[in-house]
Scaffold this active site. Sequence first.
Site, PDB file in Angstrom:
ATOM      1  N   GLU A  24       1.095  -1.299   0.001  1.00  0.00           N
ATOM      2  CA  GLU A  24      -0.030  -0.122  -0.201  1.00  0.00           C
ATOM      3  C   GLU A  24       0.637   1.014   0.432  1.00  0.00           C
ATOM      4  O   GLU A  24       1.496   1.336   0.808  1.00  0.00           O
ATOM      5  CB  GLU A  24      -0.653  -0.556   1.530  1.00  0.00           C
ATOM      6  CG  GLU A  24      -2.043   0.861   1.371  1.00  0.00           C
ATOM      7  CD  GLU A  24      -2.651   1.044   3.107  1.00  0.00           C
ATOM      8  OE1 GLU A  24      -3.347   0.595   2.669  1.00  0.00           O
ATOM      9  OE2 GLU A  24      -2.115   2.236   3.605  1.00  0.00           O
ATOM     10  N   PHE A  25       0.402   2.025  -1.082  1.00  0.00           N
ATOM     11  CA  PHE A  25       1.516   3.722  -0.651  1.00  0.00           C
ATOM     12  C   PHE A  25      -0.163   4.754  -0.869  1.00  0.00           C
ATOM     13  O   PHE A  25      -0.806   4.361  -1.104  1.00  0.00           O
ATOM     14  CB  PHE A  25       1.774   3.489  -1.989  1.00  0.00           C
ATOM     15  CG  PHE A  25       2.943   2.234  -2.350  1.00  0.00           C
ATOM     16  CD1 PHE A  25       4.211   2.792  -1.986  1.00  0.00           C
ATOM     17  CD2 PHE A  25       3.073   1.684  -2.850  1.00  0.00           C
ATOM     18  CE1 PHE A  25       5.526   2.057  -2.580  1.00  0.00           C
ATOM     19  CE2 PHE A  25       3.417   0.059  -3.277  1.00  0.00           C
ATOM     20  CZ  PHE A  25       4.592   1.211  -2.836  1.00  0.00           C
ATOM     21  N   HIS A  84      -8.111   2.786  -3.015  1.00  0.00           N
ATOM     22  CA  HIS A  84      -8.685   2.831  -2.553  1.00  0.00           C
ATOM     23  C   HIS A  84      -9.672   3.741  -2.731  1.00  0.00           C
ATOM     24  O   HIS A  84      -9.572   5.127  -3.650  1.00  0.00           O
ATOM     25  CB  HIS A  84      -8.699   3.179  -1.213  1.00  0.00           C
ATOM     26  CG  HIS A  84      -7.393   2.342  -0.341  1.00  0.00           C
ATOM     27  ND1 HIS A  84      -6.925   2.882   1.016  1.00  0.00           N
ATOM     28  CD2 HIS A  84      -6.631   1.342  -1.014  1.00  0.00           C
ATOM     29  CE1 HIS A  84      -5.924   1.326   1.297  1.00  0.00           C
ATOM     30  NE2 HIS A  84      -5.737   0.800   0.299  1.00  0.00           N
ATOM     31  N   GLY A 115     -14.399   5.122   5.621  1.00  0.00           N
ATOM     32  CA  GLY A 115     -13.515   6.240   5.612  1.00  0.00           C
ATOM     33  C   GLY A 115     -13.910   6.919   6.638  1.00  0.00           C
ATOM     34  O   GLY A 115     -15.154   6.285   7.618  1.00  0.00           O
ATOM     35  N   TYR A 158     -11.473  -5.970   9.905  1.00  0.00           N
ATOM     36  CA  TYR A 158     -11.202  -5.969  11.573  1.00  0.00           C
ATOM     37  C   TYR A 158     -10.461  -6.884  12.709  1.00  0.00           C
ATOM     38  O   TYR A 158     -12.068  -7.376  13.369  1.00  0.00           O
ATOM     39  CB  TYR A 158     -11.499  -4.855  12.560  1.00  0.00           C
ATOM     40  CG  TYR A 158     -11.731  -3.169  11.581  1.00  0.00           C
ATOM     41  CD1 TYR A 158     -10.726  -2.503  11.851  1.00  0.00           C
ATOM     42  CD2 TYR A 158     -13.247  -3.308  10.651  1.00  0.00           C
ATOM     43  CE1 TYR A 158     -11.104  -0.969  11.035  1.00  0.00           C
ATOM     44  CE2 TYR A 158     -13.196  -2.441   9.771  1.00  0.00           C
ATOM     45  CZ  TYR A 158     -12.580  -1.393   9.856  1.00  0.00           C
ATOM     46  OH  TYR A 158     -12.265  -0.346   9.126  1.00  0.00           O
ATOM     47  N   ASP A 177     -18.124  -7.450  15.005  1.00  0.00           N
ATOM     48  CA  ASP A 177     -18.181  -7.114  13.383  1.00  0.00           C
ATOM     49  C   ASP A 177     -18.383  -7.599  11.904  1.00  0.00           C
ATOM     50  O   ASP A 177     -17.867  -7.258  10.990  1.00  0.00           O
ATOM     51  CB  ASP A 177     -16.352  -6.273  13.650  1.00  0.00           C
ATOM     52  CG  ASP A 177     -15.946  -5.835  12.092  1.00  0.00           C
ATOM     53  OD1 ASP A 177     -16.541  -4.683  11.779  1.00  0.00           O
ATOM     54  OD2 ASP A 177     -15.453  -6.081  11.491  1.00  0.00           O
TER      55      ASP A 177
END
EC number: 1.5.1.20
Length: 308
Positions: A24-25, A84, A115, A158, A177
């Site tokens: 991921e960046f 994303h 978000g 999660y 969750d």
Amino acid sequence: NLYFQSMSIRDLYHARASPFISLEFFPPKTELGTRNLMERMHRMTALDPLFITVTWGAGGTTAEKTLTLASLAQQTLNIPVCMHLTCTNTEKAIIDDALDRCYNAGIRNILALRGDPPIGEDWLDSQSNESPFKYAVDLVRYIKQSYGDKFCVGVAAYPEGHCEGEAEGHEQDPLKDLVYLKEKVEAGADFVITQLFYDVEKFLTFEMLFRERISQDLPLFPGLMPINSYLLFHRAAKLSHASIPPAILSRFPPEIQSDDNAVKSIGVDILIELIQEIYQRTSGRIKGFHFYTLNLEKAIAQIVSQSP
């Protein structure tokens, strides 16, 4: 290879037998930062990641920077890019514009996220009526209904439960969750990436529950963050509400906590052990490991090169 680049993460995952990583960046704020990051990403393709993800407008950057970085990466890196997309309080026109631009840039993979809600207790009440999106499941459903199979859609999970329950005075509870995760999968999610964690036992318990109650074969990627400094390690774990087992904490005695090189070196060992243990104890069911790179390469290159 354009065909490879436009493959879905679900298909890539099932086509790959040996263990692999993904990266991921986040989009830098300046043009120079973007140029430097692209060079680093080019070097990191040597680690043979299955795909890379680009975060949505993180740290004050705009969605525009995300779309630019994701498109650049898709065009120049010869690796599938997953963008994303966060949806809370976002108007449908903005979501459609982002998805159309992704599609036109050859990006076929989206990580659908809720978000962060605006700060304040009753953010759901104050939602603009323009936005049909309150939760990630709304975005998953919308992409699948409006775009069919044009996009492979991933969602977050999660392993220790979402931290919002904790804010309301409840314990974090992975079972609670799991209900929401099941909804997202039933809405059409194709793969799952977890929040970062350092407690292997908690992840393994979660993985068993996921296989029993949600899906035997849906790709599930554990999210891992290398330990680059003691301070950042603590801050990241705290922000993500990820518990750090005492056995890991004890490997950082006070006298080395301010020595970043020593901390990094121990951190590399910890991550290698963690990956091995997950791979062995799931009998290779978990074969892909997703790294939250923080746009840094050294620790990840060491972890990959030193892993058996």
